[in-house]
Design an enzyme around this catalytic site. Structure first.
Site, short mmCIF file in Angstrom:
data_model
loop_
_atom_site.label_atom_id
_atom_site.label_comp_id
_atom_site.label_asym_id
_atom_site.label_seq_id
_atom_site.Cartn_x
_atom_site.Cartn_y
_atom_site.Cartn_z
CG ASP A 191 -2.15 0.92 0.97
OD1 ASP A 191 -2.07 1.80 0.08
OD2 ASP A 191 -3.17 0.76 1.67
C1 BGC Z 1 -5.08 3.29 0.23
C2 BGC Z 1 -5.17 2.33 -0.94
C3 BGC Z 1 -4.96 3.09 -2.22
C4 BGC Z 1 -3.61 3.78 -2.16
C5 BGC Z 1 -3.25 4.56 -3.42
C6 BGC Z 1 -3.82 4.13 0.19
O1 BGC Z 1 -3.88 5.14 1.12
O2 BGC Z 1 -5.12 2.55 1.44
O3 BGC Z 1 -6.41 1.68 -0.94
O4 BGC Z 1 -5.06 2.22 -3.31
O5 BGC Z 1 -3.61 4.70 -1.09
O6 BGC Z 1 -4.06 5.66 -3.58
#
Ligand code: BGC
Length: 740
Positions: free
Chosen positions: A257
């Site tokens: 993530d």
């Molecule tokens: C979120 C993800 C997301 C990623 C990219 C993170 O903060 O938890 O679900 O895909 O950011 O935007």
């Protein structure tokens, strides 16, 4: 009432490209490219060249950057290279309903159509990897991201994510199933350690991920921010190597993530591939801003074997090859916000509307006789598509519920909106509690405007119909459901319930309460409300979808993808005290959602799988064969569903299994299958569902295998988890063990 048309699901969207490359060819293409790459090039492929890109390496034939984009309901506008702002001009993509709405349809064909739209829009914009779907289990109603997920039930989540993934990937692009795993709360998501026993993990929290990878073929997977049993998900050998690679044979990209990588060497050794949104590059794979490659240094110093980096880069190249990105195959043209895409958005919205109560038959409203409508509650006209952090979008338009009701009626009908009469003092934002929980309390959306109770009552009594609108909202500010924070409380902010209860006391004849939220809200007045409709965030066609159901153009057929508890205190996490900031032990074990309510005999406000229709259905169950002996055996459960009312409708038949006299502790019942069927008024339709020995199994922690014990099992078929319409006992003749 207008005759209800049961429309068929639309065909694929966009111009199809070549079929995805077969595995052998993709493996060969990836190996050939890998053989040409230097260590630094391999490492560079394992970290972002920007907020949402992997680098181009033209020297080896990677001619452009690999582009990623959130989310599960839209292709979010592209990010700037080094920050979270949108590139200009901002792209506008179809905003579909959120995943909790998609799950409420229980319609696997619509799940495919949902994915198909996303895939086509990715191709149109040149996005290669979608950061979705989110398949985490709804463990607590407080989770700020429940609306981004599918269900509290592993089977419903699994069966809905598989077609969605296939739909997306039919456009030669990759999905990224997320957040692996045990990311079931947002509270302290960047530090919390979640501790879950092996049986619960395998029975409740892994199945949707497994289905996404093994059945759906998701080419990528995102690790979660949290720790699992003491180790960051992105550095977790057990999760990434033992489960994903060895047990499930996953060959795709494992991406962290954003900002979820903690250190370079353990991260690489634990089996992950790509690290996104890194910091200064000291402990990370690569810092493209500085051109430094700590992982390459670690290889040179002998801390990480070269084969590890080869594997990491290979996984990326494999996905690039599968999708045709690497090989230059025709990937199809794609399309954006076409009439067809808008139709899919509307149809998912319509089928997700849940009629939870219609005691006095107020719904459907007759559009011909409804000349004046009073809509109460500013949220009825608030736009949600551009809210929700990484799940937000930039839709070309958004029909709010209020606009949808207006659009459905003739131009001379009078539809007015009045705010709720929340007493300003009582509704004051409890910022302290909000801060503690990392969330925000919803302020009244009418910017402090409140209706005078007398004027509101007079307007309500004069209207042909009153639609009282309540619920939660998305986004960081002043709202209640959002990424990176949980809801402060399951209840609405002070003053709201009281204001709604006052209105209910007026005994307005045609009063419909509509609630919008991605997760259950602790309303205190549902016993008094005769008509209660629940929707999630339905995207750009929200208002049209809702109005079609309210005015009877579409017969409601959505059912709850999660249990709706009466109060937070009734939930497992509350009663077991298993919600917190530092380390959360899943002491309730597999008793999640309806499994908990069944076990403790706690009556929910609305049970899992509940949802009414404007017609009624009769069930007739027949299970001719009653015994199972081998692992590949099955019994066929056939259900004759009769539409006993006057309008066409769709019913969701649910099949649960219950072990009679089990050797080990089992849930009262577990969902194992379902089917949505269209039945014309006065007619019947047959539904066939198969039950296999694997459906009878539990996870045995000693043998690390799923096991089904010889004995009797009851098959329960019903309209919800609490409305069982037919039962049959089948016998498993011998003990069976399953690989996975
Ligand atoms: C979120 C993800 C997301 C990623 C990219 C993170 O903060 O938890 O679900 O895909 O950011 O935007």
């Amino acid at each position: 009432m207008k005759r209800i048309v049961l429309a068929s699901i639309c065909a694929a969207t966009g111009v199809a490209g070549a079929a995805m490359l077969d595995d052998d060819a993709a493996i060969n293409a990836a190996r050939e490219t890998l053989a040409k790459m230097t260590l630094e090039e391999k490492v560079s492929l394992c970290g972002g060249s920007g907020t949402m890109t992997l680098p181009a390496i033209p020297r080896v034939g990677i001619n452009s950057e690999w582009t990623m984009s959130d989310n599960s309901a839209t292709v979010r506008p592209q990010m700037n290279r080094w920050d979270w702002g949108y590139t200009k001009p901002k792209s506008q993509n179809t905003m579909l309903p959120c995943l909790s709405a998609l799950a409420a349809t229980w319609n696997t064909e619509l799940a495919y159509a949902h994915g198909d739209v996303l895939g086509a829009e990715m191709r149109d914009r040149g996005v290669d990897q979608l950061l979705g779907p989110g398949v985490n289990i709804m463990r607590t109603p407080l989770n700020g991201r429940n609306w981004e997920y599918l269900s509290e039930d592993p089977v419903l989540a699994a069966k809905m994510c598989v077609p969605m993934i296939k739909g997306v990937q039919s456009h030669n692009v990759s999905t990224t199933v997320k957040h692996f795993c045990l990311n079931n709360q947002e509270l302290e998501r960047n530090s919390v350690d979640t501790i879950c026993d092996d049986r619960t993990f395998n029975e409740i929290y892994l199945p949707a991920f497994k289905a996404a990878v093994k059945e759906g073929g998701s080419l990528s997977l995102m690790t979660a921010y949290n720790k699992v049993n003491g180790f960051w998900c992105s550095e977790n050998v057990y999760l990434q190597k033992a489960i994903l690679r060895d047990r499930w044979g996953f060959k795709g990209i494992i991406v962290t993530d954003w900002g979820g990588q903690h250190s370079c060497v353990p991260g690489a050794l634990a089996g992950g591939d790509v690290e996104m949104n890194r910091g200064d590059g000291i402990v990370h794979y690569v810092n493209p801003k500085k051109g430094t490659y700590p992982l390459a240094e670690a290889v040179k110093e002998g801390k990480v074997p070269l084969e590890t980096v080869d594997e990491m880069a290979f996984h990326v190249l494999y996905v690039m090859a599968k999708t045709g990105f690497l090989t230059g195959a025709d990937r199809g043209k794609g399309s954006r916000n076409t009439k067809e895409h808008q139709d899919v958005a509307r149809r998912i919205g319509e089928e997700s509307v849940m009629l939870l109560k219609n005691d006095a038959g107020v719904l459907p409203l007759d559009p011909a006789k409804t000349r004046t409508v009073l809509v109460i509650g500013g949220n009825a006209d608030s736009k949600q598509c551009s809210k929700g952090c990484s799940a937000e979008g930039n839709s070309p338009y958004e029909i709010t519920p209020f606009a949808g009701i207006k659009a459905r009626l003739d131009a001379d009908a009078k539809v007015t909106l009045m705010p709720l009469q929340v007493a300003t003092k009582a509704a004051a934002t409890d910022t302290k509690a909000a801060e503690i929980a990392g969330g925000h309390v919803q302020k009244d959306k009418d910017n402090g405007a409140v209706s005078d109770a007398g004027a509101l009552r007079a307007a309500a009594e004069a209207a042909d119909a009153v639609v009282l609108f309540t619920g939660t909202e998305l986004g960081y500010k002043e709202n209640m459901e959002s990424e990176s924070r949980d809801r402060v409380s399951m209840n609405l902010p002070p003053g709201h319930d009281e204001a709604i209860r006052d209105i209910l006391k007026w005994n307005i004849k045609k009063l419909v309460v509509v609630s919008r939220s991605g997760t259950p809200v602790g309303y205190t007045w549902t016993d008094e409300a005769k008509t209660f409709v629940q929707i999630s965030y339905l995207g750009q066609e929200a208002g049209h979808a809702l109005a079609a159901v309210l005015f009877g153009d579409v017969n409601p057929s959505g059912k709850l993808p999660c249990t709706w508890p009466k109060r937070y205190e009734d939930t497992a996490v509350s009663q077991m005290g298993t919600y917190g900031k530092k380390s959360v032990i899943y002491k309730e074990r597999f008793y999640v959602g309806y499994r908990w309510h069944d076990f403790k005999k706690i009556e929910p406000m609305f049970p899992f799988g509940h949802g009414l229709s404007y017609t009624t259905f009769g069930y007739e169950l027949s299970v001719p064969k009653r015994s199972l002996s081998a692992a590949d055996d099955s019994v066929s459960v056939s259900v004759k569903v009769s539409n006993t009312g006057r309008v066409d409708g769709k019913e969701i038949v649910q099949l649960y299994v219950s072990a009679l006299n089990p050797k080990v502790e089992r849930c009262v019942k577990d969902l194992k299958g379902f089917a949505k069927v269209a039945v014309p008024a006065g007619k019947s339709a047959n539904v066939e569902l198969a039950v296999t020995p694997r459906d009878l199994a539990y996870y045995d922690v000693l043998s690390h295998r799923f096991r089904a014990d010889k004995g009797e099992y009851e098959i329960l078929v019903g309209a919800s988890s609490a409305d069982i319409r037919g039962k049959a006992v089948v016998k498993l003749e011998s003990d069976l063990v399953f690989e996975d």
